[in-house]
Design an enzyme around this catalytic site. Structure first.
Site, PDB file in Angstrom:
ATOM      1  N   LYS A   1      59.472  68.140  -0.255  1.00 61.46           N
ATOM      2  CA  LYS A   1      59.294  69.096   0.837  1.00 61.46           C
ATOM      3  C   LYS A   1      58.202  70.086   0.454  1.00 61.46           C
ATOM      4  O   LYS A   1      58.446  71.252   0.160  1.00 61.46           O
ATOM      5  CB  LYS A   1      60.613  69.806   1.146  1.00 61.46           C
ATOM      6  CG  LYS A   1      61.696  68.858   1.651  1.00 61.46           C
ATOM      7  CD  LYS A   1      63.024  69.564   1.842  1.00 61.46           C
ATOM      8  CE  LYS A   1      64.102  68.583   2.300  1.00 61.46           C
ATOM      9  NZ  LYS A   1      65.429  69.216   2.436  1.00 61.46           N
TER      10      LYS A   1
ATOM     11  N   LYS B   1      67.899  56.508  -0.090  1.00 59.21           N
ATOM     12  CA  LYS B   1      68.609  57.550   0.646  1.00 59.21           C
ATOM     13  C   LYS B   1      69.443  56.926   1.756  1.00 59.21           C
ATOM     14  O   LYS B   1      69.474  55.703   1.935  1.00 59.21           O
ATOM     15  CB  LYS B   1      67.621  58.578   1.183  1.00 59.21           C
ATOM     16  CG  LYS B   1      66.759  59.210   0.070  1.00 59.21           C
ATOM     17  CD  LYS B   1      66.125  60.501   0.492  1.00 59.21           C
ATOM     18  CE  LYS B   1      67.115  61.631   0.432  1.00 59.21           C
ATOM     19  NZ  LYS B   1      66.516  62.950   0.708  1.00 59.21           N
TER      20      LYS B   1
ATOM     21  N   ASP C   1      75.036  63.932  -1.919  1.00 59.08           N
ATOM     22  CA  ASP C   1      74.373  64.595  -0.800  1.00 59.08           C
ATOM     23  C   ASP C   1      75.348  65.454  -0.005  1.00 59.08           C
ATOM     24  O   ASP C   1      76.310  64.950   0.568  1.00 59.08           O
ATOM     25  CB  ASP C   1      73.735  63.547   0.116  1.00 59.08           C
ATOM     26  CG  ASP C   1      72.996  64.180   1.286  1.00 59.08           C
ATOM     27  OD1 ASP C   1      72.283  65.175   1.056  1.00 59.08           O
ATOM     28  OD2 ASP C   1      73.144  63.693   2.418  1.00 59.08           O
TER      29      ASP C   1
END
Length: 283
Positions: free
Chosen positions: A135, A167, A222
């Site tokens: 990011k 992911k 996560d």
């Protein structure tokens, strides 16, 4: 243009200048004689961790190799309001035309290094390391990740090419965890690549499925709560590296570290950081 290591950022310097100067800094060219010389100093106007000094040197050197830079504060140094980080001497035209680009880079990098340092301090006494993410600002990723390193953090990966990170979307599109892991290994073998494999899990059931399959180097939890993270770490039992990710803040990072995870990834290190205030003033 291939980007594989920090020093590759130098490829962007001509683009940065082309963006800022274009066909000329007409304000400077019209008001300052070509032979005028002087000096400017970088004054720190906030408290934090300095980053970008080496990059600043490369910016000055690229634009005008005759500029002379005297450094008083180096990358990674703690700085406070009023400190002078360095002085640059040479053509005034060069000082003015490099000023804003250098400041933009240094303020951004120093802000990231300062933010990272705060996260790292919260982990004192634990084994957990702070990771950055992808990011980042397009075109500035290498600088932002270097700033994380200068602030005491650890780089996760540069991009999509230097690690396999399966992911949730990869798992779902691949048809499940087993398929995703098996396909990753097949791809690496067929292409002669040696990359670490990390997989993201969303709950304890997925974690158990990964453990049944094996074949990974790291497991990412996560958006787990600290309580669920502690349970997950016990289930893994040290067989694989572990990482917590998702919504972790300065106030909660130590809770996750106390669960025993090896890494905590924090997107906020680069996606929403406040720049460190500084100015480049004529002496």
């Amino acid at each position: 243009m291939e980007i594989t290591q920090f020093s590759d950022y130098k490829q962007f310097i001509p683009i940065w200048f082309a963006e800022d100067i274009g066909d000329g800094d007409h304000t400077t060219l019209s008001s300052i004689p070509d032979d005028a010389v002087g000096k400017s100093q970088l004054i720190i106007k906030d408290n934090g961790i300095l980053a970008g000094v080496e990059v600043a040197h490369d910016i000055f050197n690229y634009f005008d190799s005759l500029l002379q830079m005297t450094v008083y504060k180096k990358d990674g140094d703690e700085v406070k309001y009023g400190d002078v980080a360095f002085v640059v001497e040479g053509k005034i035209r060069s000082l003015l035309q490099t000023e804003r680009l250098m400041l933009n880079i240094m303020q951004r990098m120093s802000g990231i290094a300062t933010c990272t340092h705060e996260y790292v301090k919260r982990l004192d006494g634990t084994k957990t390391k702070v990771l950055d993410t992808r990011k980042t600002t397009p075109g500035l990723r290498l600088l932002e990740k270097e700033a994380v390193r200068i602030g005491g953090g650890t780089n996760h990966r540069i991009g999509l090419f230097d690690m396999i990170l399966l992911k949730d979307n990869h798992v779902d599109f691949a048809g499940g965890i087993a398929n995703a892991i098996e396909s990753a290994h097949k791809y690496l073998k067929e292409n002669g690549k040696n990359l670490k494999i990390e997989i993201e899990v969303r709950n304890i059931d997925e974690l158990r499925e990964v453990l049944d399959c094996g074949g990974v180097d790291r497991i990412m939890f996560d958006n787990f709560s600290p309580e669920l993270t502690q349970q997950a770490v016990k289930i893994v039992g040290g067989r694989y590296q572990t990482e917590s990710s998702g919504g972790i803040t300065l106030d909660t990072i130590r809770e996750y570290a106390k669960c025993g995870v090896d890494f905590v990834s924090v997107g906020a290190l680069t996606h929403s950081v406040k720049s460190l205030d500084m100015s480049f003033k004529a002496v």
